[in-house]
Design a protein around this motif. Structure first.
Motif, short mmCIF file in Angstrom:
data_model
loop_
_atom_site.label_atom_id
_atom_site.label_comp_id
_atom_site.label_asym_id
_atom_site.label_seq_id
_atom_site.Cartn_x
_atom_site.Cartn_y
_atom_site.Cartn_z
N UNK A 41 0.79 -1.23 0.03
CA UNK A 41 0.05 0.14 -0.05
C UNK A 41 0.80 1.15 0.03
N UNK A 42 0.64 2.04 -0.87
CA UNK A 42 1.58 3.36 -1.09
C UNK A 42 1.67 4.30 -0.03
N UNK A 43 0.22 4.81 0.22
CA UNK A 43 0.09 5.90 1.14
C UNK A 43 -0.73 5.62 2.36
N UNK A 44 -1.91 5.60 2.63
CA UNK A 44 -2.55 5.27 3.97
C UNK A 44 -2.44 3.88 4.19
N UNK A 59 2.00 -8.10 3.60
CA UNK A 59 1.33 -6.79 3.37
C UNK A 59 2.40 -5.69 3.96
N UNK A 60 2.75 -4.88 3.21
CA UNK A 60 3.71 -3.86 3.44
C UNK A 60 3.41 -2.57 3.21
N UNK A 61 3.71 -1.54 3.99
CA UNK A 61 3.58 0.07 3.74
C UNK A 61 4.61 0.48 2.84
N UNK A 62 4.45 1.19 2.20
CA UNK A 62 5.47 2.17 1.43
C UNK A 62 5.72 3.53 2.15
N UNK A 63 4.68 4.47 1.79
CA UNK A 63 4.91 5.95 2.46
C UNK A 63 4.56 5.47 3.86
N UNK A 64 3.27 5.04 3.89
CA UNK A 64 2.49 4.80 5.19
C UNK A 64 1.84 5.77 5.78
N UNK A 65 1.39 6.93 4.99
CA UNK A 65 0.73 8.10 5.55
C UNK A 65 0.26 9.06 4.08
N UNK A 80 9.48 5.73 -12.17
CA UNK A 80 10.78 4.78 -12.20
C UNK A 80 11.46 5.04 -10.92
N UNK A 81 11.51 6.23 -10.58
CA UNK A 81 12.38 6.43 -9.08
C UNK A 81 11.71 5.67 -8.09
N UNK A 82 10.16 5.85 -7.96
CA UNK A 82 9.37 5.25 -6.90
C UNK A 82 9.26 3.62 -7.16
N UNK A 83 9.43 3.39 -8.30
CA UNK A 83 9.48 1.67 -8.62
C UNK A 83 10.83 1.24 -7.96
N UNK A 84 11.83 2.06 -8.27
CA UNK A 84 13.22 1.38 -7.52
C UNK A 84 13.24 1.37 -6.20
N UNK A 85 12.64 2.67 -5.68
CA UNK A 85 12.69 2.55 -4.06
C UNK A 85 11.69 1.46 -3.23
N UNK A 86 10.84 1.39 -4.05
CA UNK A 86 9.77 0.27 -3.25
C UNK A 86 9.50 -1.09 -3.89
N UNK A 87 10.06 -1.46 -5.00
CA UNK A 87 9.95 -2.76 -5.41
C UNK A 87 11.43 -3.28 -5.54
N UNK A 88 11.96 -3.95 -4.42
CA UNK A 88 13.21 -4.29 -4.10
C UNK A 88 13.49 -5.79 -4.69
N UNK A 89 12.40 -6.45 -4.75
CA UNK A 89 12.66 -7.96 -5.12
C UNK A 89 12.33 -8.14 -6.38
N UNK A 90 12.84 -9.36 -6.88
CA UNK A 90 12.52 -9.59 -8.49
C UNK A 90 11.46 -10.46 -8.63
N UNK A 91 10.18 -9.74 -8.98
CA UNK A 91 8.97 -10.46 -8.71
C UNK A 91 8.76 -11.15 -10.13
N UNK A 106 4.17 0.35 -12.19
CA UNK A 106 4.24 -0.93 -13.15
C UNK A 106 4.69 -0.68 -14.50
N UNK A 107 4.25 0.54 -15.07
CA UNK A 107 4.39 0.81 -16.55
C UNK A 107 5.71 1.36 -16.58
N UNK A 108 6.74 1.68 -15.44
CA UNK A 108 7.97 2.00 -15.62
C UNK A 108 8.82 0.99 -14.99
N UNK A 109 8.25 -0.23 -14.83
CA UNK A 109 9.12 -1.46 -14.31
C UNK A 109 10.41 -1.48 -15.28
N UNK A 110 11.37 -2.18 -14.36
CA UNK A 110 12.70 -2.50 -15.03
C UNK A 110 12.97 -3.91 -15.17
N UNK A 111 11.83 -4.51 -14.51
CA UNK A 111 12.09 -5.89 -14.57
C UNK A 111 11.42 -6.74 -15.92
N UNK A 112 12.21 -6.79 -17.03
CA UNK A 112 11.78 -7.27 -18.21
C UNK A 112 11.13 -8.67 -18.32
#
Length: 369
Positions: A41-44, A59-65, A80-91, A106-112
């Protein structure tokens, strides 16, 4: 069988959010022998809500607020900045379960090697992101057809109705109601609506409509369940129309179901929806529905085989509510019909097509190895 790591990104993880309730219903019924599931969840982020998710699911928070205007600040930086910050694993599979920032991330995903899915609840067209996605999912047939047309057939789009766990809805509806939330002694019929208090839900205009109907001599009560940015505007509208004895705001509620179950009729006054989870839950509780012709509205009324569909404008919605007030016998007839048709909204009725879809996604992921 190898488990596939699948990520769902949502704007918020909070109570009084139909998208989150649909997400919980879905992940709790996916095949955990096939999928290792993470929800972000990105915000709240309401920690208590995590208890409603199976313990095997992360279930994990991102910003949390969140605060007003925060999303605009966040979007000053590229997705892409937020993708790299919050998507750490290779899904193996990445799902934007809601439009806006999740879609952009997800549109900016670097995981081809990942399967990319864009899930649309309301209707927002992101042509670049949808064209790149392996699958686009709408929550109503109406929006699937609209997306296919507006994207000139260049996206792989389908629709899946939101899953709602009817056992949770039913069980929570039977819990004791705090005295301040017991509306059984209010004027009848009792109308209820549930949702985020935001402009697209049409609650300010609903207050004004109910004022007009009161001036016409009709008796009723209306309960609005939810919280949000428009709460002060709605309270002001209630005060200015002197409807305090007929219209009641409950604020955010962790359990809206024992309020909805008191209703004679549920109203969806929205200007836009994807496929209303709140309407689905009302139907599961056997509560007849009046809804505007938002996306999914016609499909909901057709599935119920009762209730009333109106146009989006104020006069049409007012006419629909007036019809019920003039013909209260319709409500008892509709409730009788719902005793049978509500099963069409049940988890059992809809879970198979959801699992069939994810079986297809699993195979798609196998092909990307």
């Amino acid at each position: 069988m190898e488990k596939k790591k699948i990520l769902f990104i949502n704007n918020n993880f909070q109570y009084s959010d139909g998208t989150v309730r649909a997400l919980i219903g879905m992940v709790n019924n996916m095949d955990l022998n096939k999928f290792d599931i993470t929800v972000k969840g990105l915000f709240y982020f309401h920690k208590e809500l995590v208890k409603e998710v199976k313990p095997e699911i992360k279930v994990e928070p991102c910003f949390g607020f969140y605060f007003r205007g925060f999303k605009r600040i966040v979007k000053l930086l590229p997705a892409k900045f937020w993708y790299k910050k919050f998507v750490k694993d290779d899904y193996d599979i990445e799902v934007a379960y809601q439009c806006d920032l999740p879609t952009l991330m997800v549109g900016a995903s670097t995981n081809e090697k990942a399967v990319h899915i864009e899930w649309m609840h309301g209707y927002e067209n992101y042509p670049k992101q949808y064209a790149k996605a392996d699958r686009v999912v709408c929550v109503s047939r109406h929006n699937e057809e609209r997306c296919r047309k507006e994207c000139n057939g260049n996206v792989n789009v389908t629709h899946l109705y939101n899953l709602v766990d009817d056992s949770i809805v039913t069980n929570k509806s039977s819990l004791d109601v705090p005295s301040e939330l017991n509306f059984s002694n209010k004027r009848k019929p009792l109308f209820v609506t549930v949702g985020r208090l935001s402009p697209e839900k049409g609650y300010v205009r609903l207050v004004e409509i109910m004022k007009d109907l009161s001036d016409e001599g009709f008796d009723f009560s209306l309960v609005i369940v939810g919280g949000g940015a428009e709460e002060s505007s709605i309270r002001k509208a209630i005060s200015e129309t002197h409807m305090e004895e007929r219209i009641f705001l409950t604020g955010k509620q962790n359990n809206p179901y024992n309020i909805v179950s008191q209703a004679d009729c549920f109203i969806c006054s929205s200007f836009s929806e994807g496929y209303s989870t709140a309407c689905t839950e009302a139907a599961l509780l056997g509560i007849p529905i009046i809804t505007t012709c938002v996306a999914g509205g016609k499909e909901i009324i057709e599935t119920c085989e009762c209730g009333l569909l109106t146009e989006l404008d104020d006069e049409s919605l007012k006419a629909g509510i007036r019809t019920v007030l003039k013909n209260p016998e319709f409500l008892s007839q509709w409730k009788e019909t719902l005793n049978t048709t509500k099963e069409k909204f049940s988890l059992k009725s809809r879970v198979k097509e959801m699992n069939d879809f994810f079986d297809e996604v699993y195979e798609l992921s196998e092909g990307k190895k």
